[in-house]
Scaffold this motif. Structure first.
Motif, PDB file in Angstrom:
ATOM      1  N   ALA A  66      53.156  28.414 -11.842  1.00  0.00           N
ATOM      2  CA  ALA A  66      51.910  28.918 -11.259  1.00  0.00           C
ATOM      3  C   ALA A  66      52.163  30.212 -10.503  1.00  0.00           C
ATOM      4  O   ALA A  66      51.397  31.170 -10.602  1.00  0.00           O
ATOM      5  CB  ALA A  66      51.306  27.865 -10.335  1.00  0.00           C
ATOM      6  N   GLN A  69      52.852  32.979 -12.967  1.00  0.00           N
ATOM      7  CA  GLN A  69      51.609  33.307 -13.671  1.00  0.00           C
ATOM      8  C   GLN A  69      50.673  34.095 -12.783  1.00  0.00           C
ATOM      9  O   GLN A  69      49.961  34.977 -13.237  1.00  0.00           O
ATOM     10  CB  GLN A  69      50.909  32.031 -14.144  1.00  0.00           C
ATOM     11  CG  GLN A  69      51.411  31.572 -15.500  1.00  0.00           C
ATOM     12  CD  GLN A  69      50.802  30.246 -15.907  1.00  0.00           C
ATOM     13  OE1 GLN A  69      50.386  29.459 -15.052  1.00  0.00           O
ATOM     14  NE2 GLN A  69      50.746  29.988 -17.200  1.00  0.00           N
ATOM     15  N   TYR A  83      62.212  21.763 -20.056  1.00  0.00           N
ATOM     16  CA  TYR A  83      60.953  21.493 -20.746  1.00  0.00           C
ATOM     17  C   TYR A  83      59.923  22.590 -20.561  1.00  0.00           C
ATOM     18  O   TYR A  83      59.031  22.780 -21.361  1.00  0.00           O
ATOM     19  CB  TYR A  83      60.386  20.134 -20.317  1.00  0.00           C
ATOM     20  CG  TYR A  83      59.752  20.110 -18.951  1.00  0.00           C
ATOM     21  CD1 TYR A  83      58.396  20.418 -18.799  1.00  0.00           C
ATOM     22  CD2 TYR A  83      60.470  19.780 -17.804  1.00  0.00           C
ATOM     23  CE1 TYR A  83      57.796  20.395 -17.560  1.00  0.00           C
ATOM     24  CE2 TYR A  83      59.878  19.753 -16.569  1.00  0.00           C
ATOM     25  CZ  TYR A  83      58.544  20.056 -16.449  1.00  0.00           C
ATOM     26  OH  TYR A  83      57.944  20.041 -15.225  1.00  0.00           O
ATOM     27  N   ILE A  84      60.056  23.333 -19.470  1.00  0.00           N
ATOM     28  CA  ILE A  84      59.011  24.315 -19.176  1.00  0.00           C
ATOM     29  C   ILE A  84      59.402  25.718 -19.659  1.00  0.00           C
ATOM     30  O   ILE A  84      58.578  26.634 -19.651  1.00  0.00           O
ATOM     31  CB  ILE A  84      58.673  24.308 -17.669  1.00  0.00           C
ATOM     32  CG1 ILE A  84      57.218  24.768 -17.461  1.00  0.00           C
ATOM     33  CG2 ILE A  84      59.632  25.160 -16.874  1.00  0.00           C
ATOM     34  CD1 ILE A  84      56.673  24.307 -16.149  1.00  0.00           C
ATOM     35  N   THR A  87      57.257  27.363 -22.504  1.00  0.00           N
ATOM     36  CA  THR A  87      55.981  27.826 -21.961  1.00  0.00           C
ATOM     37  C   THR A  87      56.159  29.171 -21.268  1.00  0.00           C
ATOM     38  O   THR A  87      55.357  30.094 -21.443  1.00  0.00           O
ATOM     39  CB  THR A  87      55.451  26.813 -20.931  1.00  0.00           C
ATOM     40  OG1 THR A  87      55.432  25.538 -21.552  1.00  0.00           O
ATOM     41  CG2 THR A  87      54.076  27.191 -20.460  1.00  0.00           C
ATOM     42  N   GLN A  90      56.901  31.941 -23.809  1.00  0.00           N
ATOM     43  CA  GLN A  90      55.684  32.284 -24.525  1.00  0.00           C
ATOM     44  C   GLN A  90      54.743  33.123 -23.670  1.00  0.00           C
ATOM     45  O   GLN A  90      54.104  34.043 -24.150  1.00  0.00           O
ATOM     46  CB  GLN A  90      54.967  31.005 -24.941  1.00  0.00           C
ATOM     47  CG  GLN A  90      54.798  30.912 -26.436  1.00  0.00           C
ATOM     48  CD  GLN A  90      54.305  29.525 -26.813  1.00  0.00           C
ATOM     49  OE1 GLN A  90      53.662  28.840 -26.008  1.00  0.00           O
ATOM     50  NE2 GLN A  90      54.604  29.124 -28.035  1.00  0.00           N
ATOM     51  N   GLU A 328      58.088  19.519 -23.336  1.00  0.00           N
ATOM     52  CA  GLU A 328      56.756  19.970 -22.923  1.00  0.00           C
ATOM     53  C   GLU A 328      55.742  19.346 -23.857  1.00  0.00           C
ATOM     54  O   GLU A 328      55.851  19.482 -25.077  1.00  0.00           O
ATOM     55  CB  GLU A 328      56.721  21.503 -23.028  1.00  0.00           C
ATOM     56  CG  GLU A 328      55.383  22.121 -22.797  1.00  0.00           C
ATOM     57  CD  GLU A 328      55.014  22.148 -21.323  1.00  0.00           C
ATOM     58  OE1 GLU A 328      55.354  21.200 -20.604  1.00  0.00           O
ATOM     59  OE2 GLU A 328      54.371  23.126 -20.912  1.00  0.00           O
ATOM     60  N   PRO A 331      48.566  20.070 -24.286  1.00  0.00           N
ATOM     61  CA  PRO A 331      47.540  19.861 -23.259  1.00  0.00           C
ATOM     62  C   PRO A 331      46.831  18.519 -23.422  1.00  0.00           C
ATOM     63  O   PRO A 331      46.572  17.840 -22.429  1.00  0.00           O
ATOM     64  CB  PRO A 331      46.573  21.023 -23.479  1.00  0.00           C
ATOM     65  CG  PRO A 331      47.425  22.094 -24.075  1.00  0.00           C
ATOM     66  CD  PRO A 331      48.445  21.389 -24.916  1.00  0.00           C
TER      67      PRO A 331
ATOM     68  N   ARG B  42      40.231  26.407 -19.313  1.00  0.00           N
ATOM     69  CA  ARG B  42      41.651  26.340 -18.959  1.00  0.00           C
ATOM     70  C   ARG B  42      42.484  26.925 -20.084  1.00  0.00           C
ATOM     71  O   ARG B  42      42.126  26.810 -21.261  1.00  0.00           O
ATOM     72  CB  ARG B  42      42.065  24.896 -18.705  1.00  0.00           C
ATOM     73  CG  ARG B  42      41.955  24.021 -19.948  1.00  0.00           C
ATOM     74  CD  ARG B  42      42.109  22.576 -19.631  1.00  0.00           C
ATOM     75  NE  ARG B  42      43.512  22.226 -19.408  1.00  0.00           N
ATOM     76  CZ  ARG B  42      43.966  20.989 -19.523  1.00  0.00           C
ATOM     77  NH1 ARG B  42      43.133  19.996 -19.858  1.00  0.00           N
ATOM     78  NH2 ARG B  42      45.219  20.726 -19.304  1.00  0.00           N
ATOM     79  N   PRO B  44      45.966  26.685 -22.266  1.00  0.00           N
ATOM     80  CA  PRO B  44      46.690  25.480 -22.664  1.00  0.00           C
ATOM     81  C   PRO B  44      47.901  25.172 -21.767  1.00  0.00           C
ATOM     82  O   PRO B  44      48.227  24.020 -21.558  1.00  0.00           O
ATOM     83  CB  PRO B  44      47.151  25.781 -24.086  1.00  0.00           C
ATOM     84  CG  PRO B  44      46.529  27.055 -24.486  1.00  0.00           C
ATOM     85  CD  PRO B  44      45.860  27.675 -23.328  1.00  0.00           C
ATOM     86  N   ASP B  45      48.563  26.194 -21.242  1.00  0.00           N
ATOM     87  CA  ASP B  45      49.791  25.928 -20.501  1.00  0.00           C
ATOM     88  C   ASP B  45      49.633  26.174 -19.012  1.00  0.00           C
ATOM     89  O   ASP B  45      50.588  26.541 -18.327  1.00  0.00           O
ATOM     90  CB  ASP B  45      50.913  26.813 -21.045  1.00  0.00           C
ATOM     91  CG  ASP B  45      51.231  26.441 -22.474  1.00  0.00           C
ATOM     92  OD1 ASP B  45      51.352  25.235 -22.727  1.00  0.00           O
ATOM     93  OD2 ASP B  45      51.314  27.349 -23.323  1.00  0.00           O
ATOM     94  N   ALA B 263      49.446  18.041 -14.574  1.00  0.00           N
ATOM     95  CA  ALA B 263      48.367  18.148 -15.562  1.00  0.00           C
ATOM     96  C   ALA B 263      48.073  19.600 -15.942  1.00  0.00           C
ATOM     97  O   ALA B 263      47.518  19.877 -16.992  1.00  0.00           O
ATOM     98  CB  ALA B 263      47.096  17.505 -15.019  1.00  0.00           C
ATOM     99  N   ARG B 264      48.451  20.511 -15.086  1.00  0.00           N
ATOM    100  CA  ARG B 264      48.212  21.939 -15.304  1.00  0.00           C
ATOM    101  C   ARG B 264      46.792  22.219 -15.763  1.00  0.00           C
ATOM    102  O   ARG B 264      46.554  22.845 -16.793  1.00  0.00           O
ATOM    103  CB  ARG B 264      49.215  22.497 -16.298  1.00  0.00           C
ATOM    104  CG  ARG B 264      50.288  23.281 -15.577  1.00  0.00           C
ATOM    105  CD  ARG B 264      51.328  23.805 -16.513  1.00  0.00           C
ATOM    106  NE  ARG B 264      52.352  22.822 -16.759  1.00  0.00           N
ATOM    107  CZ  ARG B 264      53.151  22.839 -17.819  1.00  0.00           C
ATOM    108  NH1 ARG B 264      53.007  23.764 -18.731  1.00  0.00           N
ATOM    109  NH2 ARG B 264      54.062  21.932 -17.969  1.00  0.00           N
ATOM    110  N   TRP B 266      43.967  23.928 -14.131  1.00  0.00           N
ATOM    111  CA  TRP B 266      43.488  24.691 -12.979  1.00  0.00           C
ATOM    112  C   TRP B 266      41.981  24.573 -12.761  1.00  0.00           C
ATOM    113  O   TRP B 266      41.546  24.361 -11.630  1.00  0.00           O
ATOM    114  CB  TRP B 266      43.882  26.167 -13.103  1.00  0.00           C
ATOM    115  CG  TRP B 266      45.332  26.431 -12.923  1.00  0.00           C
ATOM    116  CD1 TRP B 266      46.353  25.532 -13.066  1.00  0.00           C
ATOM    117  CD2 TRP B 266      45.929  27.674 -12.567  1.00  0.00           C
ATOM    118  NE1 TRP B 266      47.543  26.136 -12.831  1.00  0.00           N
ATOM    119  CE2 TRP B 266      47.339  27.458 -12.524  1.00  0.00           C
ATOM    120  CE3 TRP B 266      45.429  28.940 -12.294  1.00  0.00           C
ATOM    121  CZ2 TRP B 266      48.222  28.476 -12.205  1.00  0.00           C
ATOM    122  CZ3 TRP B 266      46.313  29.959 -11.972  1.00  0.00           C
ATOM    123  CH2 TRP B 266      47.704  29.729 -11.921  1.00  0.00           C
TER     124      TRP B 266
END
Ligand SMILES: Nc1ncnc2c1ncn2[C@@H]1O[C@H](COP(=O)(O)OP(=O)(O)OP(=O)(O)O)[C@@H](O)[C@H]1O
Ligand SMILES: [Mg+2]
Lengths: 346, 302, 344
Positions: A66, A69, A83-84, A87, A90, A328, A331, B42, B44-45, B263-264, B266
């Motif tokens: 977060a 990002q 695992y992350i 992500t 990408q 990962e 969703p 949202r 996806p990641d 859960a990501r 937001w």
């Protein structure tokens, strides 16, 4: 860009660890998990290279994600779990630095040189790895328990003396292994099965808790704790009747990695730092401090005997096929998992 | 005359402008972002897709798709909100019951002693909330200090098993938020003219009547402020339910945290936070309404 | 035996070592307007607080109608107080302030309102029932405090300087009103003031206090005309106090030798009020005018008596005083019956 990287790495190697590029101030900013590296090692790094270190702390991979990002800049080395990593790659949050090409890059242990989450180690170098299993005090059970999640989900006589991690992913994964369900399932029916298992287990749990795990076992509040293996090692250090279980249904293996964010201000210093941590004697010092195993060949001789002898850290080879790397999930799978977690604790 | 007034008014507005702009920017800004995030799709990641507007997050608060793809009511989140509100309400009640006499006691002490007592009262605030909760953990846990004391006094022969229960949460929250209740009531009490109590006694009021008819109305502002100050953070309490409650039930704070973490999601996290904000606003409006009502009652025929 | 008996009451506030009241004994009759008069800090409010029940005296006994009331808490005493600081309830309307006492006693709403309206009429605030105390002037607030206490129909009403915030005219009016109310309601009043004129005008009896002790208790003319001490003589109105000693024939004389016209057998302090002296050519005393103050209806002179030492004040109506100026030699005449030997 690539040229420059190689040139600067070569230059850094040439001038010895002490010299960074002239245009980069002698500074590297770490964004790390708490108590995850010994201070003495950091001091030695600064002494040897002249590069000063500042450190900020975060406590979940998601918080790291977060933050990056949201555009947080200024961090040179971060420490995402495997695992992350896809992500983050990408999303363009990490920069390539080709770990094997660093001076100590050849030390990466064979099983860790080509992970699924970062083939060829282009973006990351390995740090610590560990497992999430169960610890119990055999003094409180009279018998040795079977190596299975059954003792956790159906604790029988241990009812009320069991604690689970307060961690959505770990709890869900353990249930999935036990039921033989894919931990990234998107199927609500399978989700329901997992929820049923967890709901049935809940009354037997004293609590869900991720902090103070070691103390809780040592104080006798619980006999069995769902636990990270580094913590289990510390329990075993204090209590030799403690046992760590690698359940036969599968056990999550997590692996943390050193990486350089795209916005790093001191990428060259970051590489010098990462290279420093791939030297066997240095990384062994970290293992001795954290109680987690590293992924660098040749570190074993520098490990303390108690770490080398503890199966919770230095995993016996026969358990290798029980390891299930963290992954990962999609969703949809994450949503399902979160809904189950929410319903479990509604 | 009128121009002088308007000049003064304009000058006042001019002087206040930087402060108002700061507040608008640093408080209003994040809030706008939160509302905005709750209204977009949202990614996806984690993160969001700016510009793709949707109210999915708010729908998710109340509805879910069942296995057959039908939309059904989902009360899970409502239950969590209700639990948090009840817990916060209980905390308000408990801190009021303990805090009111405390504030009154302090206010009736000699001024030098008062300062000392207030200092002691606010001492726990100097310690991190987490550490304070750990302290309670050590006190309350099985065979912890409380159990040992109770057993030494032969009040019980078994551990009391208070830790990891709603009782433990209640104790922890009451303890943590007590100063927030005591301080505003104390501030009101300090300004309160205690000769009014003598007047009430003189007019035949018993102690209880004097308390209810004179002291309580006299410090009502402090009581309402204290209740609000306890209710709002109580609603968002996060550490105490996890540490002392054994995390067996989610509170709003924990729920929001999972949306930004595992859960990501937001937008849903932002929507949950927005609903929480609305609850807090409702509490503040209720307070304003109460104050207005009492003012009206004052100026109307008894 | 009186209605209210205060027997040898002494008081010391906790944590202090000053004796605020010292062996005070009083008897107050039913339907009496009794005034405590004394300089600031002499213990008047303390006395009222003991009667109301807010202080328990260190020593002594207080009975009301034969019943020891020191053990009774303030809310059960048939006593009400008009506080020096009014102490109106700021969150209640005037009407609710006035009905407060009745409400506490469980009087029905309609009855309380009737009683409150009557009490407000009595203090002439009938139009103010729905206002808040903060909307009233100081004098109006004092009258509300009075109405609030009266509405309870106490047997004993304690008033702590209830008129101090009123302007002169209203104060005069309220003095009359208070007297009237006291007579009409048949209540005993204990009235505290440090205004001696007010005390003289209103009281049936006055107790003059000085540093926690009673100097003199008596009706207004006792106090004014026959003070028992220098302190009372000087505190109540203006007075001339002359040192006199008997001569061989038993006549009291001033140090200069002039006989005052009364007899005595020991040195004494002799008081004469300024208005009892008048300027007359055949006067017994002579002296020189050293100061003169014009104050409307009357003019005051300071006259230094021949023979040194003594200076006396005299008061003359302004017509009598016309034509006399500073430095004039004057003679002063008086009726020897108006001389009073203060302390033999
Ligand atoms: N609560 C108290 N604690 C200690 N001393 C007090 C207290 N209240 C009054 N005193 C002292 O007692 C003495 C008498 O006070 P009191 O209030 O009875 O005087 P008063 O005659 O009413 O004066 P005033 O005319 O100024 O109202 C004063 O010296 C005062 O300082
Ligand atoms: Mg007084």
């Amino acid at each position: 860009m690539k040229l420059r990287t190689i040139a600067s790495a070569a230059l850094a190697a040439l001038l010895g660890a002490g010299a960074a590029l002239a245009e980069e101030e002698k500074q590297v900013n770490l964004f790390f998990w708490p108590s995850y590296i010994p201070d003495e090692l950091l001091e030695r790094f600064t002494k040897e290279t002249g590069i000063a270190i500042t450190m900020d702390i975060y406590d979940t991979n998601e918080a790291l994600l977060a933050k990056l990002q949201a555009g947080a800049a200024g961090y040179d080395v971060v420490i995402p779990s495997g695992y992350i990593v896809p992500t983050m790659i990408q999303a363009g949050l990490l920069q390539k630095f080709d770990a094997p090409s660093l001076p100590n890059g050849g030390n990466i242990a064979p099983g860790f040189a080509d992970p699924e989450f970062d083939p060829g180690r282009q973006y990351t170098a390995p740090y610590m790895w560990g497992t999430t299993g169960l610890v119990y005090d055999s003094a409180g059970t009279d018998v040795e328990l079977p190596e299975s999640w059954s003792v956790f989900f159906e604790p029988g006589p241990l009812s009320g003396k069991v604690a689970a991690l307060d961690d959505e992913v770990e709890v869900f994964n353990a249930a999935a292994y036990y039921l033989g369900i894919d931990k990234c399932t998107e199927d609500p029916r399978e989700g329901q099965q997992i929820l049923d298992l967890l709901s049935a287990q809940k009354p037997h749990l004293l609590l869900y808790g991720s902090s103070g795990t070691i103390d809780r076992v040592l104080a006798g509040e619980v006999t069995m704790h769902h636990i990270w293996n580094g913590a289990a090692h510390r329990v075993r250090k204090a209590r030799d009747t403690a046992r760590y279980i690698y359940p036969k249904e599968g056990i999550t293996q997590w692996a943390d990695n050193l990486a350089i964010p795209t916005g790093a201000e001191h990428p060259e210093n970051a590489k010098i730092f990462i290279d420093f941590l791939m030297k066997p004697e240095n990384v062994a010092e970290i293992t001795n401090f954290t109680g987690y195993m590293n992924a660098i060949s040749g570190s074993e001789p520098y490990l303390t005997p108690e770490i080398a002898a503890d199966p919770a850290v230095n995993m016996p080879a026969e358990y290798a096929d029980r390891l299930r790397p963290g992954r990962e999930c999609s969703p949809a799978a994450r949503d399902l998992r979160n809904r189950i977690w929410t319903r479990l604790k509604k | 005359m009128s121009t002088a007034a308007s000049v003064a008014g304009r000058r006042r507005a001019g002087l206040a402008a930087p402060a108002i702009l700061c507040i608008a920017f640093f408080m209003g800004g994040p809030m706008c972002i939160m509302v905005f995030v709750s209204l977009v799709e949202r990614a996806p990641d984690g993160g969001v897709i700016w510009g793709n507007f949707t109210t999915d997050a708010y729908k998710q608060f109340l509805f879910e798709e069942n296995l057959l793809g039908e939309t059904t009511l989902n009360a899970d989140y409502l239950r969590i909100y209700l639990r948090s509100a009840l817990l916060a309400g209980f905390t308000v009640l408990a801190t009021l019951i303990v805090g009111f006499p405390t504030a009154m006691y302090i206010a009736m002490q000699h001024p030098r002693r008062r300062a000392l007592l207030i200092f002691f009262l606010s001492l726990p605030f100097w310690v991190n909330l987490l550490v304070r909760n750990y302290a309670w953990l050590l006190l309350l846990r099985a065979n912890g200090l409380l159990d040992q004391a109770a057993m030494a006094l032969r009040l019980t022969s078994e551990p009391l098993n208070i830790l990891y229960s709603n009782t433990a949460i209640a104790i922890g929250l009451t303890y943590s938020f007590l100063p927030l209740m005591v301080l505003p009531i104390y501030a009101a009490m300090e300004k309160f003219d205690f000769s009014l109590v003598e007047a009430a006694f003189d007019l035949g009021a018993s102690r209880w009547q004097a308390l209810m008819h004179v002291i309580v109305p006299g410090v009502k502002g402090g009581i309402v402020a204290g209740c609000l100050l306890v209710f709002i953070p109580g609603l968002g309490s996060y550490v105490t339910p996890v540490l002392l409650g054994g995390s067996k039930s989610l509170m709003i704070g924990n729920l929001i945290e999972t949306q930004f973490a595992a859960a990501r999601n937001w937008p849903f996290g932002a929507a949950l936070a927005f609903v929480l904000l609305m609850m807090v606003m409702a509490a503040a409006l209720l307070r304003a309404a109460l104050l207005r009502k009492s003012r009206r009652a004052k100026s109307s025929n008894p | 035996m009186g209605f209210l008996e205060v027997e040898a009451v002494s008081h010391q506030y906790a944590g202090t070592d000053a004796q605020v009241l010292n062996e005070v004994s009083l008897t107050i009759q039913e339907n009496e307007f009794f005034t405590l008069l004394g300089p600031s800090g002499c213990g008047k409010t303390t006395m009222l607080r003991i009667l109301a029940g807010f202080e328990v005296p260190s020593r002594g006994r207080v009975t009301l109608d034969g019943q020891d009331i020191l053990r009774i808490p303030p809310w059960r005493r048939p006593v009400n107080t008009v506080f020096q600081s009014y102490a109106l309830f700021p969150h209640l309307t005037i009407l609710r302030n006035v009905t407060f006492g009745l409400k506490m006693r469980g009087v029905a709403k309609a009855d309380r309102h009737g009683a409150a309206r009557r009490a407000l009429d009595l203090v002439r605030l009938d139009g103010f029932a729905d206002r808040m105390p903060s909307d009233l002037s100081g004098g109006q607030q004092q009258r509300v405090a009075l109405a609030r206490a009266l509405a309870c129909q106490p047997r004993l009403l304690l008033l702590d300087e209830p008129l101090s915030a009123l302007d002169y005219k209203l104060r005069k009016e309220m003095q009359g009103e208070l007297k009237r109310i006291q007579r009409e309601t048949g209540t005993s009043f204990v009235f505290v003031t440090h205004d001696q004129e007010e005390a003289l005008a209103m009281s049936d009896r006055i107790a003059v206090m000085r540093q926690g002790t009673l100097e003199q208790v008596g009706n207004p003319s006792d106090i004014y005309d026959r003070p028992s001490s220098d302190f009372v003589a000087e505190f109540i109105g203006d007075s001339n106090l002359l040192n006199a000693a008997p001569d061989s024939q038993g006549r009291l004389c001033l140090p200069g030798g002039r006989a005052l016209g009364i007899r005595g057998d020991a040195p004494a302090r002799v008081m004469i009020r300024p208005e009892a002296l008048r300027i007359a050519p055949d006067g017994n005393l002579s002296g020189q005018v050293t100061d003169l103050v014009y104050s409307g209806a009357a003019t005051r002179f300071l006259v230094a008596l021949d023979g040194g030492e003594e200076t006396v004040q005299i008061q003359q109506t302004s017509t009598e005083a016309a034509g006399i100026s500073m430095g004039d030699k004057v003679c002063l005449a008086y009726d020897p019956q108006q001389l009073w030997v203060v302390a033999p």
